[in-house]
Design a protein around this motif. Structure first.
Motif, PDB file in Angstrom:
ATOM      1  N   ARG A  17      27.655  37.703  38.866  1.00 33.63           N
ATOM      2  CA  ARG A  17      27.547  39.174  39.778  1.00 33.63           C
ATOM      3  C   ARG A  17      27.973  40.348  38.533  1.00 33.63           C
ATOM      4  NH1 ARG A  17      28.415  40.298  44.461  1.00 33.63           N
ATOM      5  NH2 ARG A  17      29.230  42.384  45.367  1.00 33.63           N
ATOM      6  N   PHE A  18      28.136  40.360  37.599  1.00 37.35           N
ATOM      7  CA  PHE A  18      28.530  41.235  36.556  1.00 37.35           C
ATOM      8  C   PHE A  18      27.650  41.202  35.037  1.00 37.35           C
ATOM      9  CE2 PHE A  18      32.243  41.302  39.044  1.00 37.35           C
ATOM     10  CZ  PHE A  18      32.132  42.446  39.792  1.00 37.35           C
ATOM     11  N   GLY A  19      26.752  40.243  35.468  1.00 36.91           N
ATOM     12  CA  GLY A  19      25.817  40.166  34.138  1.00 36.91           C
ATOM     13  C   GLY A  19      26.583  39.608  32.756  1.00 36.91           C
ATOM     14  N   VAL A  20      27.621  38.816  32.910  1.00 35.22           N
ATOM     15  CA  VAL A  20      28.239  38.291  31.747  1.00 35.22           C
ATOM     16  C   VAL A  20      28.439  36.774  31.826  1.00 35.22           C
ATOM     17  CG1 VAL A  20      29.543  40.567  31.263  1.00 35.22           C
ATOM     18  CG2 VAL A  20      30.537  38.544  32.692  1.00 35.22           C
ATOM     19  N   SER A  21      28.677  36.249  30.739  1.00 35.88           N
ATOM     20  CA  SER A  21      28.975  34.909  30.680  1.00 35.88           C
ATOM     21  C   SER A  21      30.384  34.309  31.347  1.00 35.88           C
ATOM     22  CB  SER A  21      28.706  34.290  29.189  1.00 35.88           C
ATOM     23  OG  SER A  21      29.878  34.519  28.440  1.00 35.88           O
ATOM     24  N   SER A  22      30.328  33.124  31.577  1.00 39.93           N
ATOM     25  CA  SER A  22      31.702  32.511  32.301  1.00 39.93           C
ATOM     26  C   SER A  22      32.593  32.616  31.152  1.00 39.93           C
ATOM     27  CB  SER A  22      31.707  31.116  32.957  1.00 39.93           C
ATOM     28  OG  SER A  22      31.051  30.321  32.134  1.00 39.93           O
ATOM     29  N   VAL A  23      32.375  32.471  29.860  1.00 38.99           N
ATOM     30  CA  VAL A  23      33.145  32.624  28.950  1.00 38.99           C
ATOM     31  C   VAL A  23      33.942  34.010  28.579  1.00 38.99           C
ATOM     32  CG1 VAL A  23      33.280  32.140  26.334  1.00 38.99           C
ATOM     33  CG2 VAL A  23      32.054  30.590  27.453  1.00 38.99           C
ATOM     34  N   SER A  24      33.254  34.849  28.737  1.00 39.59           N
ATOM     35  CA  SER A  24      33.632  36.317  28.931  1.00 39.59           C
ATOM     36  C   SER A  24      34.660  36.187  29.963  1.00 39.59           C
ATOM     37  CB  SER A  24      32.377  37.362  29.159  1.00 39.59           C
ATOM     38  OG  SER A  24      31.649  37.383  27.954  1.00 39.59           O
ATOM     39  N   VAL A  25      34.439  35.895  31.117  1.00 43.51           N
ATOM     40  CA  VAL A  25      35.401  35.849  32.084  1.00 43.51           C
ATOM     41  C   VAL A  25      36.584  35.327  31.825  1.00 43.51           C
ATOM     42  CG1 VAL A  25      35.957  35.410  34.448  1.00 43.51           C
ATOM     43  CG2 VAL A  25      33.769  36.237  33.960  1.00 43.51           C
ATOM     44  N   ILE A  26      36.632  33.958  31.093  1.00 48.09           N
ATOM     45  CA  ILE A  26      37.694  33.208  30.663  1.00 48.09           C
ATOM     46  C   ILE A  26      38.425  34.065  29.803  1.00 48.09           C
ATOM     47  CG2 ILE A  26      38.518  31.064  29.564  1.00 48.09           C
ATOM     48  CD1 ILE A  26      35.944  29.776  31.064  1.00 48.09           C
ATOM     49  N   ARG A  27      37.815  34.832  28.806  1.00 49.50           N
ATOM     50  CA  ARG A  27      38.374  35.619  27.620  1.00 49.50           C
ATOM     51  C   ARG A  27      39.234  36.914  28.367  1.00 49.50           C
ATOM     52  NH1 ARG A  27      33.518  35.336  23.267  1.00 49.50           N
ATOM     53  NH2 ARG A  27      34.070  33.049  22.583  1.00 49.50           N
ATOM     54  N   TRP A  28      38.438  37.299  29.491  1.00 50.96           N
ATOM     55  CA  TRP A  28      39.440  38.386  30.203  1.00 50.96           C
ATOM     56  C   TRP A  28      40.493  37.798  30.496  1.00 50.96           C
ATOM     57  CZ3 TRP A  28      34.535  40.151  33.384  1.00 50.96           C
ATOM     58  CH2 TRP A  28      33.459  40.704  32.563  1.00 50.96           C
ATOM     59  N   LEU A  29      40.700  36.648  31.372  1.00 52.62           N
ATOM     60  CA  LEU A  29      41.580  36.177  31.872  1.00 52.62           C
ATOM     61  C   LEU A  29      42.589  35.639  31.189  1.00 52.62           C
ATOM     62  CD1 LEU A  29      39.708  33.655  34.657  1.00 52.62           C
ATOM     63  CD2 LEU A  29      41.113  35.954  34.923  1.00 52.62           C
ATOM     64  N   THR A  30      42.311  35.443  29.675  1.00 52.36           N
ATOM     65  CA  THR A  30      43.533  35.188  28.822  1.00 52.36           C
ATOM     66  C   THR A  30      43.976  35.966  27.771  1.00 52.36           C
ATOM     67  OG1 THR A  30      41.762  33.974  27.337  1.00 52.36           O
ATOM     68  CG2 THR A  30      42.736  32.628  29.061  1.00 52.36           C
ATOM     69  N   GLU A  31      43.354  37.514  28.183  1.00 50.89           N
ATOM     70  CA  GLU A  31      43.742  38.372  27.284  1.00 50.89           C
ATOM     71  C   GLU A  31      43.119  38.600  25.893  1.00 50.89           C
ATOM     72  OE1 GLU A  31      47.918  39.874  27.376  1.00 50.89           O
ATOM     73  OE2 GLU A  31      48.080  38.733  29.281  1.00 50.89           O
ATOM     74  N   VAL A  32      42.170  37.639  25.701  1.00 47.77           N
ATOM     75  CA  VAL A  32      41.430  37.655  24.338  1.00 47.77           C
ATOM     76  C   VAL A  32      40.428  38.971  24.358  1.00 47.77           C
ATOM     77  CG1 VAL A  32      39.775  36.477  23.049  1.00 47.77           C
ATOM     78  CG2 VAL A  32      41.458  35.147  24.094  1.00 47.77           C
ATOM     79  N   ASN A  33      40.073  39.314  25.406  1.00 48.19           N
ATOM     80  CA  ASN A  33      39.057  40.611  25.449  1.00 48.19           C
ATOM     81  C   ASN A  33      39.273  41.168  26.825  1.00 48.19           C
ATOM     82  OD1 ASN A  33      37.816  40.173  22.868  1.00 48.19           O
ATOM     83  ND2 ASN A  33      36.310  38.764  23.722  1.00 48.19           N
ATOM     84  N   ALA A  34      38.904  42.468  26.964  1.00 52.58           N
ATOM     85  CA  ALA A  34      38.806  43.213  28.116  1.00 52.58           C
ATOM     86  C   ALA A  34      37.254  43.496  28.278  1.00 52.58           C
ATOM     87  CB  ALA A  34      39.483  44.408  28.059  1.00 52.58           C
ATOM     88  N   PRO A  35      37.018  43.622  29.718  1.00 46.88           N
ATOM     89  CA  PRO A  35      35.531  43.695  30.081  1.00 46.88           C
ATOM     90  C   PRO A  35      35.015  45.306  29.232  1.00 46.88           C
ATOM     91  CG  PRO A  35      36.828  43.363  31.959  1.00 46.88           C
ATOM     92  CD  PRO A  35      38.084  43.524  30.876  1.00 46.88           C
ATOM     93  N   ALA A  36      33.784  45.316  29.149  1.00 49.25           N
ATOM     94  CA  ALA A  36      33.442  46.393  28.584  1.00 49.25           C
ATOM     95  C   ALA A  36      33.672  47.786  29.522  1.00 49.25           C
ATOM     96  CB  ALA A  36      31.689  46.576  28.506  1.00 49.25           C
ATOM     97  N   VAL A  37      33.895  48.828  28.930  1.00 49.17           N
ATOM     98  CA  VAL A  37      34.355  50.131  29.717  1.00 49.17           C
ATOM     99  C   VAL A  37      33.504  50.481  30.765  1.00 49.17           C
ATOM    100  CG1 VAL A  37      34.761  52.586  29.351  1.00 49.17           C
ATOM    101  CG2 VAL A  37      35.436  51.163  27.468  1.00 49.17           C
TER     102      VAL A  37
END
Length: 66
Positions: free
Chosen positions: A31-51
């Protein structure tokens, strides 16, 4: 006052997925044009979504950007 975007987004996204078990991480990512790995990284506080994605994601999950 310091604001921890990674922590806040992880908390809110985890709540969203807990309350919406039919939404998969893959569907959410697509839906947001990112990988599922990115979403997992957001969920685990490794990264945040792009501004530029934060307001769109907040709108979708029903929270305020503030």
């Amino acid at each position: 006052m310091e604001y921890d975007v990674k922590k806040c987004m992880a908390r809110e996204l985890n709540k969203f997925f807990d309350n919406n078990p039919k939404v998969t991480k893959k569907e959410f990512a697509e839906r947001f044009g990112v990988s599922s790995v990115s979403v997992i990284r957001w969920l685990t506080e490794v990264n945040a979504p792009a501004v530029e994605l934060i307001p769109v994601i907040c709108d979708y999950i029903g929270i305020s950007v503030d």
